[in-house]
Design an enzyme around this catalytic site. Structure first.
Site, mmCIF file in Angstrom:
data_model
loop_
_atom_site.group_PDB
_atom_site.id
_atom_site.type_symbol
_atom_site.label_atom_id
_atom_site.label_comp_id
_atom_site.label_asym_id
_atom_site.label_seq_id
_atom_site.Cartn_x
_atom_site.Cartn_y
_atom_site.Cartn_z
ATOM 1 N N MET A 31 14.985 7.831 -24.489
ATOM 2 C CA MET A 31 16.167 8.503 -24.385
ATOM 3 C C MET A 31 15.840 9.853 -23.319
ATOM 4 O O MET A 31 16.707 10.916 -23.335
ATOM 5 C CB MET A 31 16.293 9.293 -25.886
ATOM 6 N N GLY A 32 15.025 9.617 -22.565
ATOM 7 C CA GLY A 32 14.705 10.852 -21.606
ATOM 8 C C GLY A 32 14.059 11.974 -22.301
ATOM 9 O O GLY A 32 13.237 11.808 -23.139
ATOM 10 N N HIS A 35 7.916 13.172 -21.606
ATOM 11 C CA HIS A 35 6.762 13.849 -21.972
ATOM 12 C C HIS A 35 5.537 12.703 -21.773
ATOM 13 O O HIS A 35 5.600 11.703 -21.684
ATOM 14 C CB HIS A 35 6.676 14.536 -23.396
ATOM 15 N N HIS A 38 5.910 9.432 -23.560
ATOM 16 C CA HIS A 38 6.686 8.195 -23.076
ATOM 17 C C HIS A 38 5.562 7.871 -21.856
ATOM 18 O O HIS A 38 5.776 6.667 -21.419
ATOM 19 C CB HIS A 38 7.964 8.975 -22.282
ATOM 20 N N GLU A 149 3.911 4.253 -31.420
ATOM 21 C CA GLU A 149 3.470 4.156 -32.817
ATOM 22 C C GLU A 149 3.998 5.437 -33.536
ATOM 23 O O GLU A 149 4.059 5.730 -34.677
ATOM 24 C CB GLU A 149 2.162 4.008 -33.164
ATOM 25 N N ASP A 151 6.942 6.686 -33.758
ATOM 26 C CA ASP A 151 8.341 6.191 -34.633
ATOM 27 C C ASP A 151 7.674 4.815 -35.276
ATOM 28 O O ASP A 151 8.186 3.763 -34.693
ATOM 29 C CB ASP A 151 9.466 6.183 -33.561
ATOM 30 N N GLN A 154 10.558 2.543 -36.763
ATOM 31 C CA GLN A 154 11.383 1.992 -35.524
ATOM 32 C C GLN A 154 10.593 0.895 -35.016
ATOM 33 O O GLN A 154 11.110 -0.149 -34.596
ATOM 34 C CB GLN A 154 11.588 3.161 -34.395
ATOM 35 N N LEU A 185 3.354 14.567 -29.890
ATOM 36 C CA LEU A 185 4.151 14.938 -28.624
ATOM 37 C C LEU A 185 5.709 14.281 -29.147
ATOM 38 O O LEU A 185 6.036 13.457 -29.557
ATOM 39 C CB LEU A 185 3.934 14.367 -27.323
ATOM 40 N N ARG A 188 11.534 16.708 -29.269
ATOM 41 C CA ARG A 188 12.229 17.863 -30.114
ATOM 42 C C ARG A 188 11.383 19.219 -30.072
ATOM 43 O O ARG A 188 11.812 20.093 -30.537
ATOM 44 C CB ARG A 188 12.674 17.214 -31.344
#
Ligand code: AMP
Length: 283
Positions: A31-32, A35, A38, A149, A151, A154, A185, A188
């Site tokens: 979702m952009g 960091h 990602h 991992e 999330d 998810q 990281l 948010r």
């Protein structure tokens, strides 16, 4: 790196790639607000494919709180630069109307795994996640996709979705990446005040203390959870959504740690929900 914002453009690129010799496509959906967490996934993907595709799409249907959606600010140019530096081949960054055109009405639901934990606290969140991932898999046509991992619920949900729908995509797990001070990281984290960030560190410190207790032989889930709770309780205004040890497969809570278990924690600092977790592995 080629950037496409429409499905038609991506599909034209996809046909080009496949006709130039059956290359294996790897995919990282995001979702952009990128960091190192990602980017580590984009890097790890190199070992699994020949051509790397990332998506940036802030998916409105997975935000149960409209204020959270509005507060989710991304800088597409900066994200593009970071992916370019990583050597990603294609960025897919569609508008909301490209994914959810007028008249859209289909929802994908992974029933059991989406019910507890985040699912219970964020009604509709996982339907949004499962639906957008099914759509993105259908557009991108990846041979493998990597999910962090960080999330964990998810990740389990996507593994189940792919298995249940027999989607021809291999799901790879990417390790949770932490800052040097231990904080997991997250996009948010930038919303935390200086004081809030200090408080946030109590979450990972609690997890590390629980890991030490586990290494010392503790197998009682309640005791391990209490170690994390006690660490978070040092915040001036602790707000814990949950601290729970679950079975990695079913995500059901366990009382004694046997097999593959994971401690999942969500706490709120400065009104920001922070997710973290720890896998318990026998030495
Ligand atoms: P998001 O942009 O938050 O939707 O996340 C996109 C992907 O990056 C998901 O698979 C996340 O689990 C993963 N991710 C986010 N933060 C981290 C992290 N700290 N370590 C590893 N993966 C992460």
């Amino acid at each position: 790196m080629k950037t496409c914002t429409t499905i038609a453009h991506y599909r034209a690129l996809y046909r080009e790639v496949k006709s130039s010799g059956q290359r294996r496509i790897g995919f990282v959906p995001t979702m952009g607000a990128l960091h190192e967490g990602h980017l580590s996934l984009a890097r790890a993907l190199k070992h699994h494919c020949d051509l790397r595709v990332c998506s940036i799409f802030v998916n409105p249907t997975q935000f149960n709180d409209p204020k959270d959606y509005q507060a989710y600010v991304i800088n597409l140019q900066n994200d593009q630069r970071l992916l370019e530096q990583e050597g990603v081949d294609i960025l897919f960054a569609p508008d909301v109307s490209e994914i959810y055109p007028r008249g859209f009405q289909t929802t994908v639901k992974v029933s059991h795994l989406s019910a507890p934990l985040e699912g219970a606290l964020r009604p509709g969140h996982f339907e949004g996640v499962a639906t957008v991932c099914a759509i993105l898999f259908s557009i991108i046509g990846p041979d493998c996709a990597i999910f962090g991992e960080k999330d964990f619920q998810q990740l389990r949900l996507i593994e189940q979705l792919v298995s249940d729908l027999k989607l021809p995509v291999e799901i790879v797990r990417g390790a949770l990446i932490r800052d040097t001070d231990g904080l997991a990281l997250s996009s948010r984290n930038s919303r935390l005040s200086v004081k809030g960030r200090e408080h946030a560190l109590l979450i990972s410190r609690g997890l590390f203390a629980a890991a030490e207790a586990f290494q010392a032989g503790e197998r009682d889930a309640f005791c391990l959870e209490q170690i994390v709770r006690a660490s978070i309780a040092q915040m001036s205004n602790p707000e814990i959504d949950y601290v729970t040890v679950v079975d990695e497969e079913s995500l059901a809570p366990v009382s004694t740690l046997v097999g593959r278990c994971r401690l999942l924690v969500v706490a709120r600092v400065d009104g920001v929900r922070l997710l973290d977790n720890l896998a318990f592995a026998e030495a």
